[in-house]
Motif scaffolding. Structure first.
Motif, PDB file in Angstrom:
ATOM      1  N   CYS A   1       0.842  -1.191   0.000  1.00  0.00           N
ATOM      2  CA  CYS A   1       0.000   0.000   0.000  1.00  0.00           C
ATOM      3  C   CYS A   1       0.878   1.242   0.000  1.00  0.00           C
TER       4      CYS A   1
ATOM      5  N   LEU B   1      -0.099   3.878   1.611  1.00  0.00           N
ATOM      6  CA  LEU B   1      -0.371   4.520   2.905  1.00  0.00           C
ATOM      7  C   LEU B   1      -0.073   3.511   4.019  1.00  0.00           C
ATOM      8  N   ARG B   2      -0.086   3.974   5.243  1.00  0.00           N
ATOM      9  CA  ARG B   2       0.174   3.096   6.407  1.00  0.00           C
ATOM     10  C   ARG B   2      -0.814   3.441   7.514  1.00  0.00           C
ATOM     11  N   CYS B   3      -2.104   3.309   7.243  1.00  0.00           N
ATOM     12  CA  CYS B   3      -3.106   3.731   8.227  1.00  0.00           C
ATOM     13  C   CYS B   3      -2.865   3.048   9.577  1.00  0.00           C
TER      14      CYS B   3
ATOM     15  N   CYS C   1      -4.609  -0.153  10.504  1.00  0.00           N
ATOM     16  CA  CYS C   1      -4.497  -1.260   9.539  1.00  0.00           C
ATOM     17  C   CYS C   1      -3.110  -1.903   9.553  1.00  0.00           C
ATOM     18  N   MET C   2      -2.076  -1.066   9.644  1.00  0.00           N
ATOM     19  CA  MET C   2      -0.709  -1.574   9.493  1.00  0.00           C
ATOM     20  C   MET C   2       0.176  -1.087  10.630  1.00  0.00           C
TER      21      MET C   2
ATOM     22  N   GLY D   1      -4.495  -4.366   0.872  1.00  0.00           N
ATOM     23  CA  GLY D   1      -3.558  -3.433   0.320  1.00  0.00           C
ATOM     24  C   GLY D   1      -4.243  -2.387  -0.564  1.00  0.00           C
TER      25      GLY D   1
ATOM     26  N   ASN E   1      -8.024   3.427  -1.482  1.00  0.00           N
ATOM     27  CA  ASN E   1      -7.806   4.632  -0.673  1.00  0.00           C
ATOM     28  C   ASN E   1      -7.879   5.885  -1.537  1.00  0.00           C
TER      29      ASN E   1
ATOM     30  N   ASN F   1      -4.668  -5.469   5.576  1.00  0.00           N
ATOM     31  CA  ASN F   1      -4.182  -5.329   4.203  1.00  0.00           C
ATOM     32  C   ASN F   1      -3.901  -6.671   3.554  1.00  0.00           C
TER      33      ASN F   1
HETATM   34 FE1  SF4 Z   1      -3.501   0.972   2.990  1.00  0.00          FE
HETATM   35 FE2  SF4 Z   1      -6.127   0.714   2.987  1.00  0.00          FE
HETATM   36 FE3  SF4 Z   1      -4.674  -0.319   4.988  1.00  0.00          FE
HETATM   37 FE4  SF4 Z   1      -4.882   2.315   4.779  1.00  0.00          FE
HETATM   38  S1  SF4 Z   1      -6.553   0.874   5.164  1.00  0.00           S
HETATM   39  S2  SF4 Z   1      -2.978   1.153   5.122  1.00  0.00           S
HETATM   40  S3  SF4 Z   1      -4.987   2.591   2.633  1.00  0.00           S
HETATM   41  S4  SF4 Z   1      -4.624  -0.974   2.902  1.00  0.00           S
END
Ligand code: SF4
Ligand code: SAM
Length: 336
Positions: free
Chosen positions: A30, A32-34, A37-38, A76, A105, A332
């Protein structure tokens, strides 16, 4: 497996639930690294272990032959996978798939929205948790709000049947923006769904139990400003929907903690490395990549493996924010 009256095969699990919906994660990577989520330093699956785009399209076709009529592409960030548009083109051609959708996203939509529409994608979900640039950077760790907003505009211009926002609200992060996000969506003709944060993967950044904001708490915030009318419509998924009086767009709530939705579950998930996952909140799965690679031409063994996997689908998830046992998969890799 059963067959329907017109002899179309049907995938049915031990609890009588018919599987009509496949969600495919085309990458675990991805841009991004929300924070929900990650973790900050994620380890991603080596590229050689990912299903190829051809394998993904093939599995999608086999599921369609087994009665699945809805496919969502996710990750992802699906639009960061090179040549991913080929998958949409192939799946868009399948007559039995009447709903091809995407969760993104939004960062790449300016480039891809028109082409996605041409392939037959009908609906897009775009994740947006804040309308404030500095907060967007904090929540996504590395992102720019302007890119996602440009992506939303591009999706609205491209003519999809529906563009919806997905929002995760966290206490003391973005809980002051519930109304702003509802207004932003509804003024642009978009639905918005609030998703309760799920304990998937170790993230390190915040304590999920502390930031947890239930759907009912969000509903209370919205009801202070707007009259909400429940709708009986469903998109075949776990969301409960409402409308503001005088506005046609929907406000949805996906509430794995406060309103268990497993009874009507009609979906399974394919991870980027080809694991067929029978439940988002449990580990029951089969290695479909191995079957596909052992039988590159003959679909029959792949069909049989999918049919047999239905017996593994558990009755429901087991999410508990306070539990010591965590599901180690991050969202992800699962495909949200
Ligand atoms: Fe990436 Fe979506 Fe996870 Fe945000 S929610 S880190 S945009 S996979
Ligand atoms: N990258 C794309 C995106 O963000 O839309 C697609 C994949 S993302 C995993 C899909 C959805 O899962 C997003 O709406 C995101 O907000 C949500 N999500 C990610 N981690 C979550 C978690 N732990 N609990 C609840 N929702 C989560």
């Amino acid at each position: 497996m059963n067959t329907s009256t017109d002899n179309t095969p049907r995938l049915v699990d031990r609890f009588g639930r018919e599987i009509k919906y496949l969600r495919i994660s085309v990458t675990d990577r991805c841009d991004l690294r929300c924070v929900y989520c990650m973790s900050e330093d994620m380890k991603f699956v080596p590229r050689a272990q990912l299903l190829t785009l051809e394998e993904i399209s093939r599995i999608g076709r086999i599921f369609a032959d087994l009665g699945v009529n809805k496919i969502r592409i996710t990750g992802g960030e699906p639009l960061t996978r090179q040549n991913v548009i080929e998958v949409f083109k192939q799946l868009g051609k399948l007559e039995k798939i009447n709903d091809l959708t995407l969760t993104t996203n939004g960062t790449q939509l300016k480039r891809f929205a028109k082409d996605l529409h041409k392939t037959g994608v009908s609906r897009i979900n775009i994740s947006l948790d804040t309308l404030q640039a500095d907060k967007f950077r904090k929540i996504t760790r590395i992102g720019h709000l302007s890119r996602t907003l440009a992506g939303i505009d591009a999706a609205l211009d491209a003519g999809f049947k529906r563009v919806k926002l997905n929002t995760v609200i966290m206490k003391n992060h973005n809980d002051d923006e519930v109304i702003d996000l509802v207004d932003f969506a509804n003024e642009r003709g978009m639905d918005i769904s609030f998703i309760e944060e799920m304990p998937l993967g170790i993230i390190g950044d915040h304590d999920r139990a502390e930031t947890h904001m239930s759907s009912d708490e969000i509903l209370d915030v919205i009801r202070k400003k707007y009259e909400l009318i429940p709708t009986t419509e469903t998109s075949g998924g776990p969301a409960r929907y409402f409308r503001r009086s005088g506005n046609n767009n929907r406000i949805g709530f996906i509430s794995p903690h406060s309103h268990n939705f497993c009874e009507d579950c009609n979906r399974v998930r394919l991870t980027a490395e080809g694991r067929l996952l029978l439940c988002l909140g449990q580990e029951h799965s089969i290695d479909l990549r191995r079957v596909v690679r052992s039988h590159p031409i003959d679909d029959a063994p792949v069909r049989e493996a999918i049919i047999a996997a239905m017996d593994l689908k558990p009755r429901g998830h087991d999410f508990d924010l306070n539990s010591q046992t965590v599901i180690l998969r991050h969202m992800n890799s699962t495909g949200g």
